[in-house]
Design an enzyme around this catalytic site. Structure first.
Site, PDB file in Angstrom:
ATOM      1  N   GLY A  64      65.308  43.281  46.884  1.00  0.00           N
ATOM      2  CA  GLY A  64      63.612  43.195  46.174  1.00  0.00           C
ATOM      3  C   GLY A  64      62.882  41.474  47.216  1.00  0.00           C
ATOM      4  O   GLY A  64      61.751  41.731  46.870  1.00  0.00           O
ATOM      5  N   ASN A 112      55.874  46.554  39.492  1.00  0.00           N
ATOM      6  CA  ASN A 112      55.544  46.462  40.538  1.00  0.00           C
ATOM      7  C   ASN A 112      55.147  47.781  41.111  1.00  0.00           C
ATOM      8  O   ASN A 112      56.181  48.783  40.751  1.00  0.00           O
ATOM      9  CB  ASN A 112      55.907  45.427  41.337  1.00  0.00           C
ATOM     10  CG  ASN A 112      57.980  46.527  42.302  1.00  0.00           C
ATOM     11  OD1 ASN A 112      57.650  46.534  43.398  1.00  0.00           O
ATOM     12  ND2 ASN A 112      58.803  46.748  41.333  1.00  0.00           N
ATOM     13  N   GLY A 115      56.077  49.550  47.186  1.00  0.00           N
ATOM     14  CA  GLY A 115      55.908  50.337  47.881  1.00  0.00           C
ATOM     15  C   GLY A 115      57.164  50.251  49.255  1.00  0.00           C
ATOM     16  O   GLY A 115      56.528  50.463  49.971  1.00  0.00           O
ATOM     17  N   PHE A 116      58.393  49.599  48.788  1.00  0.00           N
ATOM     18  CA  PHE A 116      59.191  48.480  50.603  1.00  0.00           C
ATOM     19  C   PHE A 116      58.199  48.209  51.597  1.00  0.00           C
ATOM     20  O   PHE A 116      58.308  49.128  52.609  1.00  0.00           O
ATOM     21  CB  PHE A 116      59.837  50.139  51.042  1.00  0.00           C
ATOM     22  CG  PHE A 116      60.655  50.661  50.080  1.00  0.00           C
ATOM     23  CD1 PHE A 116      61.208  50.255  48.764  1.00  0.00           C
ATOM     24  CD2 PHE A 116      61.594  52.158  50.569  1.00  0.00           C
ATOM     25  CE1 PHE A 116      62.272  50.202  48.413  1.00  0.00           C
ATOM     26  CE2 PHE A 116      62.427  52.708  49.351  1.00  0.00           C
ATOM     27  CZ  PHE A 116      63.148  51.790  48.376  1.00  0.00           C
ATOM     28  N   ASN A 173      69.883  52.845  48.473  1.00  0.00           N
ATOM     29  CA  ASN A 173      68.939  52.788  47.545  1.00  0.00           C
ATOM     30  C   ASN A 173      68.310  53.880  47.380  1.00  0.00           C
ATOM     31  O   ASN A 173      67.200  54.297  48.362  1.00  0.00           O
ATOM     32  CB  ASN A 173      67.761  51.467  48.105  1.00  0.00           C
ATOM     33  CG  ASN A 173      66.729  51.436  46.890  1.00  0.00           C
ATOM     34  OD1 ASN A 173      66.974  51.971  45.162  1.00  0.00           O
ATOM     35  ND2 ASN A 173      65.880  50.560  46.737  1.00  0.00           N
ATOM     36  N   SER A 176      63.741  53.648  43.897  1.00  0.00           N
ATOM     37  CA  SER A 176      62.657  52.536  43.335  1.00  0.00           C
ATOM     38  C   SER A 176      61.976  53.767  42.910  1.00  0.00           C
ATOM     39  O   SER A 176      61.535  54.879  43.606  1.00  0.00           O
ATOM     40  CB  SER A 176      61.891  52.436  44.847  1.00  0.00           C
ATOM     41  OG  SER A 176      60.973  52.180  44.896  1.00  0.00           O
ATOM     42  N   ASN A 178      58.524  53.659  43.858  1.00  0.00           N
ATOM     43  CA  ASN A 178      57.527  54.067  44.156  1.00  0.00           C
ATOM     44  C   ASN A 178      57.519  54.364  45.447  1.00  0.00           C
ATOM     45  O   ASN A 178      56.521  54.566  46.400  1.00  0.00           O
ATOM     46  CB  ASN A 178      56.889  52.045  44.088  1.00  0.00           C
ATOM     47  CG  ASN A 178      56.937  51.261  43.336  1.00  0.00           C
ATOM     48  OD1 ASN A 178      55.887  51.488  42.184  1.00  0.00           O
ATOM     49  ND2 ASN A 178      57.909  50.210  42.951  1.00  0.00           N
ATOM     50  N   THR A 179      58.517  54.844  46.714  1.00  0.00           N
ATOM     51  CA  THR A 179      58.412  55.882  46.954  1.00  0.00           C
ATOM     52  C   THR A 179      58.366  57.244  46.578  1.00  0.00           C
ATOM     53  O   THR A 179      59.332  57.295  46.148  1.00  0.00           O
ATOM     54  CB  THR A 179      59.442  55.515  48.305  1.00  0.00           C
ATOM     55  OG1 THR A 179      59.199  54.032  48.748  1.00  0.00           O
ATOM     56  CG2 THR A 179      59.520  56.298  49.410  1.00  0.00           C
ATOM     57  N   LYS A 217      72.471  52.429  44.930  1.00  0.00           N
ATOM     58  CA  LYS A 217      71.270  51.957  43.207  1.00  0.00           C
ATOM     59  C   LYS A 217      70.863  52.663  42.684  1.00  0.00           C
ATOM     60  O   LYS A 217      69.927  53.560  43.500  1.00  0.00           O
ATOM     61  CB  LYS A 217      70.626  51.012  44.346  1.00  0.00           C
ATOM     62  CG  LYS A 217      70.069  50.041  43.462  1.00  0.00           C
ATOM     63  CD  LYS A 217      69.274  48.223  43.111  1.00  0.00           C
ATOM     64  CE  LYS A 217      68.929  47.993  42.403  1.00  0.00           C
ATOM     65  NZ  LYS A 217      68.439  46.780  42.902  1.00  0.00           N
ATOM     66  N   THR A 245      71.147  48.540  36.710  1.00  0.00           N
ATOM     67  CA  THR A 245      69.838  49.491  37.700  1.00  0.00           C
ATOM     68  C   THR A 245      68.580  48.590  38.173  1.00  0.00           C
ATOM     69  O   THR A 245      68.515  47.433  38.156  1.00  0.00           O
ATOM     70  CB  THR A 245      69.316  50.294  36.526  1.00  0.00           C
ATOM     71  OG1 THR A 245      68.239  49.283  35.840  1.00  0.00           O
ATOM     72  CG2 THR A 245      70.185  50.967  35.360  1.00  0.00           C
ATOM     73  N   ASN A 246      67.607  49.663  38.917  1.00  0.00           N
ATOM     74  CA  ASN A 246      66.309  49.815  39.317  1.00  0.00           C
ATOM     75  C   ASN A 246      65.694  49.689  38.301  1.00  0.00           C
ATOM     76  O   ASN A 246      65.987  49.599  37.347  1.00  0.00           O
ATOM     77  CB  ASN A 246      65.907  50.637  40.616  1.00  0.00           C
ATOM     78  CG  ASN A 246      64.981  50.317  41.294  1.00  0.00           C
ATOM     79  OD1 ASN A 246      64.099  49.170  41.627  1.00  0.00           O
ATOM     80  ND2 ASN A 246      65.488  50.446  42.769  1.00  0.00           N
ATOM     81  N   THR A 247      64.336  49.156  38.490  1.00  0.00           N
ATOM     82  CA  THR A 247      62.473  49.338  37.739  1.00  0.00           C
ATOM     83  C   THR A 247      63.336  50.996  37.041  1.00  0.00           C
ATOM     84  O   THR A 247      63.293  51.456  37.284  1.00  0.00           O
ATOM     85  CB  THR A 247      61.828  48.486  38.116  1.00  0.00           C
ATOM     86  OG1 THR A 247      61.746  49.732  39.072  1.00  0.00           O
ATOM     87  CG2 THR A 247      61.573  47.614  38.961  1.00  0.00           C
ATOM     88  N   TYR A 318      66.738  38.960  39.353  1.00  0.00           N
ATOM     89  CA  TYR A 318      65.600  38.979  39.687  1.00  0.00           C
ATOM     90  C   TYR A 318      64.493  38.721  38.801  1.00  0.00           C
ATOM     91  O   TYR A 318      63.637  37.863  38.809  1.00  0.00           O
ATOM     92  CB  TYR A 318      65.075  40.896  40.498  1.00  0.00           C
ATOM     93  CG  TYR A 318      63.995  41.032  41.254  1.00  0.00           C
ATOM     94  CD1 TYR A 318      62.622  39.847  40.712  1.00  0.00           C
ATOM     95  CD2 TYR A 318      63.837  41.400  42.517  1.00  0.00           C
ATOM     96  CE1 TYR A 318      61.265  40.113  42.049  1.00  0.00           C
ATOM     97  CE2 TYR A 318      62.926  41.265  43.480  1.00  0.00           C
ATOM     98  CZ  TYR A 318      61.422  40.842  43.043  1.00  0.00           C
ATOM     99  OH  TYR A 318      60.400  40.275  44.092  1.00  0.00           O
TER     100      TYR A 318
HETATM  101  C1  LIG Z   1      58.700  42.942  42.096  1.00  0.00           C
HETATM  102  C2  LIG Z   1      59.673  43.700  42.612  1.00  0.00           C
HETATM  103  C3  LIG Z   1      60.317  44.211  44.549  1.00  0.00           C
HETATM  104  C4  LIG Z   1      61.623  44.852  44.167  1.00  0.00           C
HETATM  105  N1  LIG Z   1      62.012  45.503  44.721  1.00  0.00           N
HETATM  106  C5  LIG Z   1      63.310  46.265  45.017  1.00  0.00           C
HETATM  107  C6  LIG Z   1      63.694  46.852  46.110  1.00  0.00           C
HETATM  108  O1  LIG Z   1      62.704  46.278  47.427  1.00  0.00           O
HETATM  109  N2  LIG Z   1      64.846  47.023  46.393  1.00  0.00           N
HETATM  110  C7  LIG Z   1      65.392  47.225  45.646  1.00  0.00           C
HETATM  111  O2  LIG Z   1      66.734  47.949  45.891  1.00  0.00           O
HETATM  112  N3  LIG Z   1      65.292  46.678  44.169  1.00  0.00           N
HETATM  113  C8  LIG Z   1      64.191  45.878  43.579  1.00  0.00           C
HETATM  114  N4  LIG Z   1      63.506  46.225  42.309  1.00  0.00           N
HETATM  115  C9  LIG Z   1      64.135  45.964  41.683  1.00  0.00           C
HETATM  116  C10 LIG Z   1      65.061  44.574  41.415  1.00  0.00           C
HETATM  117  O3  LIG Z   1      65.414  44.506  42.448  1.00  0.00           O
HETATM  118  C11 LIG Z   1      66.059  44.779  39.750  1.00  0.00           C
HETATM  119  O4  LIG Z   1      66.855  46.154  40.261  1.00  0.00           O
HETATM  120  C12 LIG Z   1      65.603  45.580  38.974  1.00  0.00           C
HETATM  121  O5  LIG Z   1      64.064  44.801  38.973  1.00  0.00           O
HETATM  122  C13 LIG Z   1      65.991  45.414  37.647  1.00  0.00           C
HETATM  123  O6  LIG Z   1      65.945  44.416  37.485  1.00  0.00           O
HETATM  124  P1  LIG Z   1      65.931  42.481  36.291  1.00  0.00           P
HETATM  125  O7  LIG Z   1      65.358  43.119  35.422  1.00  0.00           O
HETATM  126  O8  LIG Z   1      66.710  41.375  37.019  1.00  0.00           O
HETATM  127  O9  LIG Z   1      64.284  42.577  37.680  1.00  0.00           O
HETATM  128  C14 LIG Z   1      62.168  45.237  42.607  1.00  0.00           C
HETATM  129  C15 LIG Z   1      62.016  44.308  41.011  1.00  0.00           C
HETATM  130  C16 LIG Z   1      60.896  44.159  41.608  1.00  0.00           C
HETATM  131  C17 LIG Z   1      60.673  43.522  40.008  1.00  0.00           C
END
Ligand SMILES: Cc1cc2nc3c(=O)[nH]c(=O)nc-3n(C[C@H](O)[C@H](O)[C@H](O)COP(=O)(O)O)c2cc1C
Length: 343
Positions: A64, A112, A115-116, A173, A176, A178-179, A217, A245-247, A318
């Protein structure tokens, strides 16, 4: 004050996404000008083998941040043990309207709803080909926002075909927030119906390009029962790793904060326990049969150690990287080296 703290202070006066883009541009320029190799702190070696891949250290860049693979060489300089680029979709797409990235500094969090936004898989492949990075590269794939969820498999197959020759591993993935509808792919038959064709296609691609493992993921917002079902499906479909995990959609820890009510996925400190708990549940369900990559809220060395303690073999960062800068990488590697030495 080190260079990252200084630039961070300046950047944090700008809007979330503007400072984000400026930061990436600066990183790219630093690399092109040959400055990064002097500025970037040295990171120790801590070799780790997972899913048949050798990692120079177990601390990776989460997906991301470099969605298009435009900054691979720059991130490589910072000492990451692996870099995951994407999420990429078959066709370019603009993502959601701005503003869509919000910093919550007091909570060490980000919300965030990007939205890809990405330049499409063909652009990403060109960028990978142009890079001189020799370390481990993961490529994270998704579906276009205007592809119906019922047709999602075709989008993932299109991306898999194109990125496979250029990746060390591929991440599917499905988490997310956001999709619209994407997360429904995590559940029940939908997950099996997505992963089975990907596994078949992997077998076909292997004969020409060698074996590249597929990771999945997942979100931190599942019940223990749901995590169990996902784990069963990952094993049944021959997946080779899981990224947790993701967010999160939860807003625990940011109630009342400026931007705390913004829609999207929450990351950073508030997701840490949810992510660690998901890793722990997965570890119990998988019993060592599949490696886990722990990500979510790692802001210091101790955070990285906690993910490994919970059952992860590798970690990614991240939000912590945004708040702490490159020094976080070496700090995590050192803490994990100490953990390994303790046995
Ligand atoms: C601005 C932003 C964009 C992200 N975009 C993606 C993405 O495109 N694909 C994905 O698998 N995760 C995406 N993530 C999720 C991160 O890869 C990560 O899984 C998540 O933020 C939790 O880790 P962290 O607390 O270290 O940020 C995004 C996170 C942020 C903050």
């Amino acid at each position: 004050m080190d260079w990252y703290s200084l630039t961070r202070q300046l950047f944090f006066r700008l809007s979330g996404e503007t400072s984000h883009e400026l930061g990436l541009d600066l990183l790219g320029a630093g690399e092109r000008l040959g400055l990064l190799k002097h500025l970037a702190p040295a990171v120790a070696n801590l070799e780790t083998e997972v899913a048949g891949i050798r990692f120079a250290n177990p601390v990776g860049l989460a997906a991301g941040l470099d969605k298009n693979g435009d900054y691979i060489d720059a991130f490589a300089r910072l000492g990451f043990g692996f870099i995951e680029i994407g999420t990429v979709t078959p066709r370019p797409q603009p993502g959601n309207p701005k503003p869509r990235l919000f910093r919550l500094p007091e909570q060490r969090a980000i919300i965030n709803r990007m939205g890809f936004n990405n330049k499409g898989v063909d652009h990403l492949v060109e960028r990978v080909k142009a890079s001189s990075y020799e370390g481990v590269l993961g490529i994270n794939i998704g579906k276009n926002f205007d592809t119906a969820v019922e047709d999602a498999t075709q989008d993932y197959l299109t991306c898999l075909d194109k990125v496979y020759p250029h990746a060390d591993y591929i991440t599917v993935n499905i988490s997310s927030p956001n999709t619209p509808g994407l997360r429904t792919l995590q559940y029940g038959d939908a997950l099996k119906e997505l992963l089975e064709p990907l596994k078949e296609r992997q077998a076909q691609l292997t004969s020409e390009h060698g074996h590249k493992p597929i990771f999945v993921k997942i979100a931190p917002d599942m019940s223990a029962e749901e995590v169990g079902l996902v784990a069963d499906t990952l094993l049944a479909t021959g997946m080779e790793g899981v990224i947790a995990t993701n967010t999160t959609l939860s807003r625990e820890g940011v109630e009342g904060a400026r931007y705390g009510d913004e829609q999207g996925g929450l990351s950073g400190a508030p997701v840490e326990d949810l992510a660690t708990q998901t890793v722990r549940l997965l570890a119990a369900e998988l019993g060592g049969k599949l490696p886990i990559i722990g990500v979510g809220g790692i802001l210091d060395g101790e955070g990285a150690v906690d993910k490994i303690d919970a059952g992860a073999s590798l970690v990614q960062v991240y939000s912590g990287f945004i708040y702490r800068g490159p020094e976080l990488i070496g700090e995590c590697v050192d803490a994990l080296a100490a953990q390994r030495a303790r046995g």
